[in-house]
Write a protein that holds these residues in place. Structure first.
Motif, short mmCIF file in Angstrom:
data_model
loop_
_atom_site.label_atom_id
_atom_site.label_comp_id
_atom_site.label_asym_id
_atom_site.label_seq_id
_atom_site.Cartn_x
_atom_site.Cartn_y
_atom_site.Cartn_z
N PHE B 473 -40.33 -4.05 38.86
CA PHE B 473 -41.59 -4.52 38.28
C PHE B 473 -42.73 -3.53 38.50
O PHE B 473 -43.67 -3.49 37.74
CB PHE B 473 -41.98 -5.86 38.90
CG PHE B 473 -41.04 -6.95 38.53
CD1 PHE B 473 -40.92 -7.35 37.22
CD2 PHE B 473 -40.24 -7.55 39.48
CE1 PHE B 473 -40.04 -8.34 36.86
CE2 PHE B 473 -39.37 -8.55 39.14
CZ PHE B 473 -39.26 -8.94 37.83
N ASN B 474 -42.67 -2.79 39.59
CA ASN B 474 -43.82 -1.91 39.82
C ASN B 474 -43.48 -0.45 39.90
O ASN B 474 -44.14 0.33 40.55
CB ASN B 474 -44.58 -2.36 41.08
CG ASN B 474 -43.66 -2.43 42.25
OD1 ASN B 474 -42.51 -2.03 42.16
ND2 ASN B 474 -44.16 -2.89 43.36
N ILE B 475 -42.38 -0.07 39.27
CA ILE B 475 -42.23 1.36 39.05
C ILE B 475 -42.33 1.55 37.56
O ILE B 475 -41.93 0.70 36.78
CB ILE B 475 -40.90 1.92 39.58
CG1 ILE B 475 -39.73 1.12 39.03
CG2 ILE B 475 -40.89 1.93 41.09
CD1 ILE B 475 -38.42 1.79 39.24
N TYR B 476 -42.91 2.65 37.17
CA TYR B 476 -43.11 2.86 35.76
C TYR B 476 -41.88 3.48 35.15
O TYR B 476 -41.32 4.42 35.68
CB TYR B 476 -44.28 3.80 35.53
CG TYR B 476 -45.48 3.06 35.06
CD1 TYR B 476 -45.50 2.54 33.79
CD2 TYR B 476 -46.56 2.88 35.88
CE1 TYR B 476 -46.59 1.84 33.34
CE2 TYR B 476 -47.66 2.19 35.44
CZ TYR B 476 -47.67 1.67 34.17
OH TYR B 476 -48.75 1.00 33.73
N ASN B 477 -41.45 2.93 34.09
CA ASN B 477 -40.41 3.59 33.35
C ASN B 477 -40.75 3.31 31.90
O ASN B 477 -40.56 2.20 31.42
CB ASN B 477 -39.06 3.00 33.73
CG ASN B 477 -37.97 3.95 33.37
OD1 ASN B 477 -38.10 4.70 32.41
ND2 ASN B 477 -36.91 3.94 34.14
N ILE B 478 -41.30 4.31 31.24
CA ILE B 478 -41.86 4.06 29.93
C ILE B 478 -40.80 3.49 28.98
O ILE B 478 -41.08 2.64 28.16
CB ILE B 478 -42.47 5.35 29.35
CG1 ILE B 478 -43.46 5.95 30.34
CG2 ILE B 478 -43.14 5.09 28.03
CD1 ILE B 478 -44.68 5.14 30.63
N SER B 479 -39.57 3.93 29.15
CA SER B 479 -38.53 3.47 28.23
C SER B 479 -38.06 2.06 28.58
O SER B 479 -37.19 1.51 27.91
CB SER B 479 -37.35 4.43 28.27
OG SER B 479 -36.86 4.49 29.58
N LEU B 480 -38.60 1.50 29.66
CA LEU B 480 -38.29 0.13 30.06
C LEU B 480 -36.80 -0.06 30.34
O LEU B 480 -36.28 -1.16 30.23
CB LEU B 480 -38.72 -0.87 28.97
CG LEU B 480 -40.20 -0.89 28.64
CD1 LEU B 480 -40.46 -1.90 27.54
CD2 LEU B 480 -41.04 -1.23 29.84
N LYS B 481 -36.13 1.02 30.71
CA LYS B 481 -34.68 0.92 30.92
C LYS B 481 -34.35 -0.03 32.06
O LYS B 481 -33.43 -0.82 31.97
CB LYS B 481 -34.12 2.31 31.22
CG LYS B 481 -33.31 2.86 30.07
CD LYS B 481 -32.70 4.18 30.46
CE LYS B 481 -33.54 5.33 29.97
NZ LYS B 481 -33.29 6.59 30.61
N ASP B 482 -35.14 0.08 33.11
CA ASP B 482 -34.80 -0.71 34.28
C ASP B 482 -35.20 -2.17 34.13
O ASP B 482 -34.94 -2.98 35.00
CB ASP B 482 -35.45 -0.12 35.53
CG ASP B 482 -34.62 1.02 36.07
OD1 ASP B 482 -33.42 0.99 35.81
OD2 ASP B 482 -35.17 1.91 36.72
N PHE B 483 -35.84 -2.49 33.03
CA PHE B 483 -36.25 -3.88 32.84
C PHE B 483 -35.17 -4.72 32.17
O PHE B 483 -35.36 -5.88 31.89
CB PHE B 483 -37.52 -3.95 32.00
CG PHE B 483 -38.75 -3.75 32.83
CD1 PHE B 483 -39.29 -4.83 33.51
CD2 PHE B 483 -39.32 -2.52 32.95
CE1 PHE B 483 -40.41 -4.66 34.30
CE2 PHE B 483 -40.44 -2.34 33.74
CZ PHE B 483 -40.98 -3.41 34.41
N LYS B 484 -34.03 -4.09 31.93
CA LYS B 484 -33.02 -4.80 31.15
C LYS B 484 -32.43 -5.99 31.86
O LYS B 484 -31.75 -6.79 31.27
CB LYS B 484 -31.90 -3.82 30.78
CG LYS B 484 -32.31 -2.97 29.61
CD LYS B 484 -31.17 -2.17 29.11
CE LYS B 484 -31.61 -1.37 27.92
NZ LYS B 484 -30.64 -0.37 27.57
N ASP B 485 -32.65 -6.07 33.14
CA ASP B 485 -32.03 -7.18 33.85
C ASP B 485 -33.04 -7.81 34.81
O ASP B 485 -32.81 -7.90 35.99
CB ASP B 485 -30.81 -6.68 34.60
CG ASP B 485 -29.97 -7.82 35.13
OD1 ASP B 485 -30.21 -8.96 34.70
OD2 ASP B 485 -29.11 -7.58 35.96
N THR B 486 -34.19 -8.22 34.28
CA THR B 486 -35.19 -8.80 35.16
C THR B 486 -35.56 -10.19 34.67
O THR B 486 -34.76 -11.09 34.72
CB THR B 486 -36.44 -7.92 35.23
OG1 THR B 486 -36.90 -7.71 33.92
CG2 THR B 486 -36.15 -6.62 35.91
#
Lengths: 370, 522
Positions: B473-486
Motif C-alpha cells: 500500500f505504501n510503496i510506489y509502483n506506477i504500474s500497480l503490479k504489486d496491487f494485484k493481490d490486495t
C-alpha cells in the motif's frame, strides 16, 4: 532489532512534497486570491504557479549540484563553514515558526469545526505529541505514511467537490483582465507563497535514494499541487462569487459545509472532510517538525535526531499560544511567509547558486591563466 | 560449501565427547549413568550367534519408539534369523558390523555414531540404539513412532472450498503435507533443533530460486540466536523472532493450513514448522496477507473479489464503528440526519450512562462472552452464546442500562471482527478498538483521527524481516503490479508475477495463459 535505514525513494518524495505543500494554505487560498485579484484569480493562479516553477528550478539546480547534501553543507561548501551554519539556523528558525503557525491554525480550525467546547490547548498538545511519535519513527516512516495519506485525503475531497458542480457559475470569472495589471502582478506572490514547503527539498534531498530522478519528481509534485489548487480555487469562487469568498475565513471549509451528498448517512459532510483534511495537515506538521529536528541535529552535529523531537515541543506550544485570534494567526502567517518564505525559498538558494557559478568561473579563469 | 549448507551449518557440539569404548558393559554403564532415573528407557541385552558369544544391547524409550518395529525387525532378525546362518566365528569377528548392518536389520534407515551423548540424544528422540560388544560404534535404527493425532480439518481456519487437511502435532507429518503439494526438488526442508532442554525440531521450508535469500539469512540468524530451555509452541518462536514485541499486530503469520504455507512458499516466503504444534509460521508477513484467505484464490474472480472487499470493510468496521458512534452521539450530533438523531436520543432516553460507558459495558461483556465461549466445551459454548447474546442483550436493553442501538452497534462490530481470517490479527484490532473508544470519548472525531494517525504511524514503522508491514500500500509502483493481490484480486491468469517485494529471483508464476485459447478449444 531492525532499524530503518533512513532512505526514501524519489516516488515517496513526490507524496511527501504534495502532502506537505497542500497544508494550511489551501483552505484560505481562494479568499486571498479573491481579495487580491478578483475575477482574474485563475489567471493569477496559473501565473503564480509558473513563477514558483522558476523558483523551484533554481532550488533544484542548486541541490542537483550537491547530491544528498543538506542546505547546511551546501552553504558551507559554497561559502564558508560559519555562513553555512548561519544559513542552517535561519532555516531552523523558519521551520520552527512554521510549525508554530501551522499548529495554531490547525487548532483554530479544529476548534471551530470539530470540537467546539474543548480548549484549543488540548487539541494542540495532543496533536503535537502525536507528531513527536511520528517524527521519532524517522523519515522512512513519514514517507510511507504520506504515500498512504495523499490519496486518502485528496480523493474524498475531490469526490465531494463533484456534488457542487451543478451550482457553479463560471461567469464570476468574467471579464478577464479586468483588474489592473499592476495589481495582478502584486497578487502573484500570494499564490507563489502557497507553494511554500517546496524548499524543504533543500534538506529532504539528503534522504533520497535515487537522487537522479529528483528533478522530474519534484516538478511533478508541483504540477499536481497546481492542479489541485486550480480546481479548488475555481470551484470555490464559482460557487460563492468574489464578494462572498472574500468575506469567508476558510472558504473551502464553507464550501464543504454547503455540500449535500444525496442519500448519505451523514448530514454535515464538512465534519467528515475536516477529519480527512486533518490527515493532510498532520503530515504537513510532521514533515516540518521532522525538518526542524533534523536541521537541529545537523547543527549540533549529532548523528541521532530522534531524541530532539520532544524538547522543541514546549517552545512551539508556548509561542503558538501568543496570537490572540485567528485573524492574527493569518496576519502572522501572511507576513511571515512573505518575509521568511522569500528568504528561504528564493533569496538564499539563488544567492548560493549565483556564488557557485561565480566561483566556478573564477576558478576556470585562474586555470586558464596559470 | 553451498549457500544453504553454510547458512544452516549446525553449531558445534560444546559437550565433551564421550567415546564409545569396545566394552559393551562399560558403554551401557555410561548410558545408564546419564539416563538414570529415566524409567521410560528400556534396555534389552541379548546374545547372538551359535555359541551365544556376541553380546548385544538395544536401548529405546518406551512410547517414543515403535515397539513393533523393534521387536519384529531388529530383535527377531538378530536373535532368530541370525542363528539360522552358520557364521564362522573367526571370520566374522571383524565383519560383524557390516554383516548386521547390511544383512540382518531389515530397517530402512540406519546411522552409525561414536559418541555416547549422541546415543542419548537419539534415544530421547525415539530412535533405537544398538550397541555391540567389542565394537566402538553404535547403530541408530530409525524407529520413531508414537501415537499421534490423525490429519483432520483445522478448527481455527475453516473454509468452504479448499482442502480439509490441517497440520498435526508431528513435524514429519506436517512437512510431508507440504511436500505433497510441492513436488519440486527445489523445495527445501532444513531442520534444526532449538531449546537447550526441549531440543525441539524445527523445519525451515523454502523454495530455492524463489525465496528471498536476505530474509532467509535473517530468519536463520535469528533462529540460531535463540537460546532457550524449551520451545512448547510455535508462538515461542514467533515472539523470539519478531521485530517489534510492543506491536499489537502479528509480524509473523501462523496457520494450520498446509496450502496456506505452500501458497506463501510460492510467493518466495519462508515457512517454519515446529514440532509438537499444528501451527506453522510464515515469514515475512504483511498487513495485506493477514486479510487473505485461501478461499479467495479458489473462488472465481468476481466472487473472490467481492469477499475480499467485504473483509476489508469488516476490518475497518470492527475498528471504527463503536468509536465513531461514541464520537458522533456525544460530540457531533449534527452529523447524524435529524430523524436518526431524534431516534437515537429517544432510545438513549433513560440510559443513565454517557455513551462511552455504555459502549464500554457492552464491549466488555462481549469480550467476556467470547473468552467464556472458548474455554467451554463445544456444545456448552454455543449455549453461552445464546444466553449472553440474546438473553443478556435483551435484558440489558429492557433494564435501561444500554440503548438498543448500542446493542446493534456492538453486535455488528463483533460479527465484523469474526470475518478476519487470522485470529491473532483480529485480537490486535480488538485491543485497539478499546483504545479508539477511549480517544473518541475524550476528543470526539478528532480523537478517532488522532488514534488512527498514531496507528498508521506504527503500521508504517513496522517491518516484518525488512519488509514494510503495509507493503504494497505504501510503496510506489506506477504500474500497480504489486496491487494485484490486495484490496482487489486480479484474475488468476493476470497474476503472472510473484510479489516483487519478496521474490527477487524467479519472478514468473504463470506464463502467458491466454483465456481466448480456452474458448477456441471449445
Amino acid at each position: 532489532m531492525n532499524r530503518n535505514n533512513d532512505r526514501i525513494t524519489s516516488d515517496q518524495l513526490f507524496s511527501v512534497l504534495v502532502t506537505l505543500i497542500i497544508g494550511i494554505g489551501i483552505l484560505s487560498l481562494p479568499r486571498n486570491l479573491a481579495d487580491k485579484a478578483g475575477p482574474d484569480s485563475l489567471i493569477v493562479m496559473v501565473a503564480g504557479a509558473i513563477v514558483f516553477g522558476v523558483i523551484a528550478l533554481i532550488i533544484l539546480k542548486l541541490i542537483t549540484k550537491f547530491p544528498n547534501k543538506t542546505i547546511i553543507e551546501i552553504g558551507s561548501s559554497i561559502t564558508s563553514k560559519p555562513i553555512g551554519t548561519i544559513i542552517g539556523f535561519i532555516y531552523l528558525f523558519y521551520l520552527v515558526v512554521l510549525i508554530i503557525l501551522e499548529i495554531r491554525a490547525f487548532g483554530e480550525i479544529s476548534k471551530n469545526f470539530l470540537l467546539l467546547a474543548t480548549p484549543i490547548e488540548v487539541i494542540m498538545i495532543t496533536f503535537l505529541l502525536a507528531s513527536v511519535y511520528t517524527v521519532r519513527s524517522g523519515i522512512e516512516t513519514i514517507a510511507r505514511m504520506s504515500v498512504l495519506i495523499l490519496p486518502l485525503s485528496i480523493i474524498p475531497a475531490i469526490f465531494t467537490m463533484f456534488f457542487v458542480m451543478g451550482e457553479l457559475d463560471p461567469s464570476y470569472f468574467l471579464p478577464f483582465f479586468h483588474t489592473p495589471p499592476l495589481k495582478l502582478i502584486k497578487a502573484i506572490p500570494e499564490v507563489a507563497f502557497s507553494f511554500l514547503g517546496f524548499e524543504f527539498i533543500l534538506f529532504l534531498g539528503f534522504f533520497v535514494k535515487d537522487f537522479d530522478k529528483i528533478k522530474r519528481v519534484s516538478m511533478w509534485s508541483l504540477g499536481t499541487v497546481s492542479v489541485i489548487y486550480f480546481i479548488t480555487v475555481f470551484i470555490t469562487i464559482a460557487r460563492f462569487g468574489i464578494a462572498e469568498t472574500k468575506s469567508l475565513i476558510w472558504p473551502v471549509v464553507t464550501l464543504f459545509k454547503t455540500v449535500e451528498i444525496p442519500g448519505t448517512i451523514f448530514e454535515n459532510v464538512e465534519v467528515v472532510i475536516m477529519s480527512i483534511w486533518l490527515l493532510s495537515i498532520f503530515m504537513t506538521v510532521v514533515i516540518t517538525h521532522f525538518g526542524a529536528v533534523f536541521l537541529l541535529s545537523r547543527l549540533l552535529k549529532s548523528r541521532e535526531h530522534n531524541y530532539l523531537a520532544l524538547p522543541i515541543i514546549p517552545v512551539v506550544y508556548l509561542i503558538s499560544l501568543i496570537p490572540e485570534n485567528v485573524a492574527q494567526v493569518y496576519d502572522f502567517l501572511g507576513l511571515f511567509s512573505n518575509f521568511f518564505g522569500s528568504i528561504s525559498a528564493v533569496i538564499i538558494p539563488s544567492f548560493l547558486l549565483a556564488i557557485s557559478y561565480f566561483k566556478r568561473k573564477s576558478k576556470h579563469g585562474r586555470g586558464k591563466n596559470a | 560449501m553451498g549457500f544453504y549448507e553454510e547458512l544452516f551449518a549446525p553449531e558445534e557440539d560444546k559437550r565433551n565427547k564421550i567415546k564409545i569404548t569396545k566394552s559393551l558393559d562399560q558403554n551401557l554403564g555410561k548410558v545408564k549413568e546419564i539416563l538414570n532415573n529415566c524409567d521410560d528407557v528400556i534396555y534389552r541385552e541379548f546374545s547372538v550367534g551359535k555359541g551365544q558369544k556376541l553380546k548385544f544391547a538395544t536401548i529405546y524409550a518406551e512410547g517414543l519408539a515403535d515397539k513393533n518395529l523393534v521387536n519384529e525387525y531388529v530383535l527377531k532378525n538378530l536373535m532368530i534369523l541370525a542363528r539360522m546362518t552358520d557364521p564362522d566365528v573367526n571370520t566374522i569377528r571383524e565383519k560383524v558390523y557390516d554383516l548386521i548392518k547390511d544383512g540382518v536389520l531389515s530397517v530402512s534407515d540406519l546411522k552409525e555414531i561414536e559418541d555416547i551423548n549422541l546415543v542419548v540424544d537419539n534415544i530421547l528422540t525415539g530412535e533405537t540404539v544398538l550397541l555391540i560388544d567389542k565394537w566402538n560404534k553404535a547403530i541408530v535404527i530409525a524407529s520413531k513412532g508414537w501415537p499421534m493425532r490423525s490429519v483432520s480439518e483445522p478448527e481455527t481456519e475453516a473454509v468452504i472450498r479448499g482442502s480439509r487437511e490441517g497440520f498435526v502435532e508431528t513435524m514429519r507429518v506436517n512437512t510431508s503435507l507440504v511436500r505433497r503439494r510441492i513436488r519440486d526438488p527445489k523445495f527445501k526442508i532444513k531442520q534444526m533443533q532449538i531449546g537447550k532442554r526441549s531440543k525441539t525440531d524445527i523445519a525451515v521450508l523454502f523454495i530455492d530460486e524463489i525465496v528471498n535469500k536476505d530474509i532467509l539469512k535473517k530468519v536463520v540468524r535469528r533462529l540460531k540466536n535463540i537460546d532457550i530451555d524449551g520451545i512448547l509452541e510455535s508462538g515461542y518462536i514467533e515472539q523470539l523472532l519478531e521485530d517489534n514485541w510492543r506491536s499489537p499486530f502479528p509480524q509473523i503469520q501462523s496457520t494450520e493450513r498446509p496450502e496456506k504455507v505452500v501458497g506463501a512458499l510460492y510467493e518466495g516466503k519462508i515457512g517454519i514448522i515446529v514440532d509438537n504444534t499444528p501451527f506453522a509460521l510464515i515469514i515475512p508477513t504483511t498487513f495485506n496477507s493477514l486479510l487473505q484467505s485461501v478461499e479467495d484464490y479458489n473462488e472465481r474472480f468476481l466472487i473472490g473479489n467481492a469477499i475480499r472487499i467485504l473483509r476489508y470493510v469488516a476490518v475497518i468496521t470492527s475498528l471504527f464503528l463503536p468509536s465513531l458512534y461514541i464520537a458522533m452521539t456525544s460530540y457531533h450530533p449534527g452529523m447524524i440526519p435529524t430523524e436518526l438523531a431524534l431516534y437515537i436520543a429517544g432510545s438513549r432516553d433513560g440510559v443513565p450512562f454517557p455513551s462511552f460507558i455504555e459502549a464500554f459495558i457492552m464491549e466488555f461483556s462481549l469480550e467476556l462472552l467470547r473468552e467464556a465461549g472458548i474455554r467451554l466445551p463445544g456444545p456448552i459454548g454455543a449455549t453461552i452464546g445464546i444466553v449472553g447474546g440474546l438473553v443478556l442483550g435483551q435484558a440489558a436493553v429492557e433494564a435501561g442500562i444500554v440503548s438498543s442501538l448500542m446493542v446493534i452497534i456492538v453486535a455488528l462490530t463483533a460479527i465484523a471482527a469474526y470475518t478476519t481470517p487470522s485470529y491473532s490479527f483480529a485480537i490486535g484490532f480488538r485491543l485497539l478498538r478499546f483504545v479508539y473508544m477511549g480517544f473518541a470519548a475524550v476528543l470526539g472525531l478528532y480523537g478517532v483521527m488522532l488514534a488512527f494517525l498514531i496507528t498508521l504511524t506504527h503500521l508504517c514503522n513496522l517491518k516484518s524481516f525488512g519488509v514494510p508491514y503495509l507493503t504494497p500500500f505504501n510503496i510506489y509502483n506506477i504500474s500497480l503490479k504489486d496491487f494485484k493481490d490486495t484490496l482487489f484480486k486480479a484474475p488468476l491468469h493476470k497474476m503472472k508475477k510473484r510479489p516483487e517485494f519478496i521474490a527477487k529471483d524467479d519472478k514468473d508464476r504463470l506464463v502467458d495463459h491466454v483465456h481466448d485459447n480456452n474458448k477456441k478449444r471449445m
